[in-house]
Design a protein around this motif. Structure first.
Motif, PDB file in Angstrom:
ATOM      1  N   UNK A 142       0.826  -1.196   0.000  1.00 33.62           N
ATOM      2  CA  UNK A 142       0.000   0.000   0.000  1.00 33.62           C
ATOM      3  C   UNK A 142       0.870   1.260   0.000  1.00 33.62           C
ATOM      4  N   UNK A 143       1.934   1.265   0.827  1.00 30.41           N
ATOM      5  CA  UNK A 143       2.813   2.431   0.884  1.00 30.41           C
ATOM      6  C   UNK A 143       3.500   2.644  -0.456  1.00 30.41           C
ATOM      7  N   UNK A 144       3.915   1.541  -1.094  1.00 30.78           N
ATOM      8  CA  UNK A 144       4.584   1.638  -2.393  1.00 30.78           C
ATOM      9  C   UNK A 144       3.662   2.266  -3.432  1.00 30.78           C
ATOM     10  N   UNK A 145       2.385   1.902  -3.418  1.00 27.27           N
ATOM     11  CA  UNK A 145       1.426   2.467  -4.384  1.00 27.27           C
ATOM     12  C   UNK A 145       1.240   3.959  -4.145  1.00 27.27           C
ATOM     13  N   UNK A 146       1.153   4.346  -2.866  1.00 31.29           N
ATOM     14  CA  UNK A 146       0.982   5.762  -2.539  1.00 31.29           C
ATOM     15  C   UNK A 146       2.196   6.562  -2.987  1.00 31.29           C
ATOM     16  N   UNK A 147       3.396   6.065  -2.706  1.00 30.65           N
ATOM     17  CA  UNK A 147       4.618   6.786  -3.078  1.00 30.65           C
ATOM     18  C   UNK A 147       4.818   6.837  -4.580  1.00 30.65           C
ATOM     19  N   UNK A 148       4.330   5.828  -5.280  1.00 31.73           N
ATOM     20  CA  UNK A 148       4.430   5.845  -6.737  1.00 31.73           C
ATOM     21  C   UNK A 148       3.510   6.911  -7.319  1.00 31.73           C
ATOM     22  N   UNK A 149       2.335   7.044  -6.713  1.00 33.92           N
ATOM     23  CA  UNK A 149       1.376   8.034  -7.207  1.00 33.92           C
ATOM     24  C   UNK A 149       1.729   9.435  -6.742  1.00 33.92           C
ATOM     25  N   UNK A 150       2.217   9.536  -5.500  1.00 34.92           N
ATOM     26  CA  UNK A 150       2.589  10.829  -4.929  1.00 34.92           C
ATOM     27  C   UNK A 150       4.044  10.772  -4.461  1.00 34.92           C
ATOM     28  N   UNK A 151       4.997  10.964  -5.347  1.00 39.54           N
ATOM     29  CA  UNK A 151       6.422  10.874  -4.967  1.00 39.54           C
ATOM     30  C   UNK A 151       6.749  11.833  -3.824  1.00 39.54           C
ATOM     31  N   UNK A 152       7.464  11.340  -2.829  1.00 40.31           N
ATOM     32  CA  UNK A 152       7.789  12.135  -1.646  1.00 40.31           C
ATOM     33  C   UNK A 152       9.285  12.398  -1.569  1.00 40.31           C
ATOM     34  N   UNK A 153       9.642  13.533  -0.977  1.00 38.55           N
ATOM     35  CA  UNK A 153      11.037  13.876  -0.750  1.00 38.55           C
ATOM     36  C   UNK A 153      11.410  13.743   0.717  1.00 38.55           C
ATOM     37  N   UNK A 154      10.414  13.738   1.579  1.00 40.57           N
ATOM     38  CA  UNK A 154      10.663  13.639   3.010  1.00 40.57           C
ATOM     39  C   UNK A 154       9.432  13.024   3.680  1.00 40.57           C
ATOM     40  N   UNK A 155       9.651  12.333   4.786  1.00 40.78           N
ATOM     41  CA  UNK A 155       8.561  11.791   5.591  1.00 40.78           C
ATOM     42  C   UNK A 155       8.431  12.667   6.837  1.00 40.78           C
ATOM     43  N   UNK A 156       7.245  13.223   7.034  1.00 47.56           N
ATOM     44  CA  UNK A 156       6.987  14.050   8.215  1.00 47.56           C
ATOM     45  C   UNK A 156       6.031  13.305   9.132  1.00 47.56           C
ATOM     46  N   UNK A 157       6.464  13.071  10.382  1.00 47.44           N
ATOM     47  CA  UNK A 157       5.642  12.353  11.350  1.00 47.44           C
ATOM     48  C   UNK A 157       5.224  13.300  12.467  1.00 47.44           C
ATOM     49  N   UNK A 158       3.940  13.505  12.603  1.00 48.03           N
ATOM     50  CA  UNK A 158       3.400  14.342  13.663  1.00 48.03           C
ATOM     51  C   UNK A 158       3.143  13.442  14.870  1.00 48.03           C
ATOM     52  N   UNK A 159       3.971  13.541  15.885  1.00 43.38           N
ATOM     53  CA  UNK A 159       4.054  12.677  17.072  1.00 43.38           C
ATOM     54  C   UNK A 159       5.025  11.526  16.795  1.00 43.38           C
ATOM     55  N   UNK A 160       5.816  11.225  17.806  1.00 43.53           N
ATOM     56  CA  UNK A 160       6.830  10.173  17.700  1.00 43.53           C
ATOM     57  C   UNK A 160       6.179   8.809  17.569  1.00 43.53           C
ATOM     58  N   UNK A 161       5.083   8.611  18.324  1.00 42.15           N
ATOM     59  CA  UNK A 161       4.390   7.325  18.274  1.00 42.15           C
ATOM     60  C   UNK A 161       2.888   7.584  18.206  1.00 42.15           C
ATOM     61  N   UNK A 162       2.175   6.904  17.286  1.00 35.56           N
ATOM     62  CA  UNK A 162       2.643   5.840  16.392  1.00 35.56           C
ATOM     63  C   UNK A 162       3.174   6.334  15.050  1.00 35.56           C
ATOM     64  N   UNK A 163       2.931   7.628  14.722  1.00 32.00           N
ATOM     65  CA  UNK A 163       3.281   8.114  13.391  1.00 32.00           C
ATOM     66  C   UNK A 163       4.773   8.024  13.098  1.00 32.00           C
ATOM     67  N   UNK A 164       5.593   8.395  14.111  1.00 30.30           N
ATOM     68  CA  UNK A 164       7.031   8.339  13.908  1.00 30.30           C
ATOM     69  C   UNK A 164       7.532   6.912  13.702  1.00 30.30           C
TER      70      UNK A 164
END
Length: 205
Positions: free
Chosen positions: A1-23
């Motif tokens: 699922x993540x691969x499909x999202x990144x293919x459709x929306x190429x990212x340059x950085x991952x931003x995580x709001x809160x260390x856990x669980x997002x980080x």
């Protein structure tokens, strides 16, 4: 699922709001797709709680130490990261949506004031450390002042019971408000009362 999202929306950085669980999820994406990870923490309570929790503390340490940059939403939160986990963090304050939050101008319509002309507003979640019971106690001693409480949470029932027991007819429970409605309440209020015990950088301020 993540691969499909990144293919459709190429990212340059991952931003995580809160260390856990997002980080934690961001750390997996960083490793799997070779993307820099930026972590933004907003809760000193979460940081302190994780220190006394074995597996969660381990996750926090890994995420913080592997992140390319760590931010707190205040100097207090950034210092909590450094003190608890030995990693330097910078402060990045939360922004303000000026569509809703701006200084009062000429207000139209009726303004619900008490006889002495004062409106006291509180906004935030109903949690024990927010000490909303203290606001209600003040309301009981000042029946001529309107106290308006915005928000919801696990302590809301107990606060309603306390207000009823003390006979506080001057306390209004507004519930969870939209940004537009909260902005209007702030402009109408004369006093903002926020007796919380501990905050990183409270959003309502």
């Amino acid at each position: 699922a993540i691969a499909r999202v990144l293919k459709r929306f190429p990212a340059q950085v991952v931003h995580a709001n809160f260390i856990f669980p997002n980080g934690f999820l961001g750390r997996q994406i960083k490793r799997g797709y070779d993307l820099p990870l930026v972590v933004h923490e907003r809760s000193p309570q979460r940081l302190e709680a994780a220190r006394s929790h074995a597996w969660r503390g381990a996750i926090y340490r890994r995420v913080i130490r592997e992140a390319d940059a760590v931010f707190g939403n205040s100097r207090h939160v950034a210092e909590s990261v450094r003190r608890s986990y030995g990693v330097e963090a910078s402060a990045m304050h939360s922004g303000i949506d000026r569509r809703f939050y701006y200084p009062a101008g000429e207000l139209t319509g009726s303004r619900p004031r008490g006889p002495d002309g004062l409106i006291v507003l509180h906004a935030g979640s109903f949690r024990a450390y927010k000490r909303i019971d203290l606001i209600i106690a003040h309301a009981a001693r000042r029946p001529g002042v309107r106290f308006r409480l915005a928000g919801h949470g696990e302590e809301q029932g107990a606060c309603r019971e306390l207000a009823a027991r003390l006979g506080c007819g001057n306390v209004s429970f507004l519930g969870q408000l939209s940004s537009s409605a909260l902005g209007e309440e702030m402009r109408r209020a004369d006093v903002f009362f926020f007796p919380s015990v501990v905050e990183g950088h409270p959003q309502v301020l």
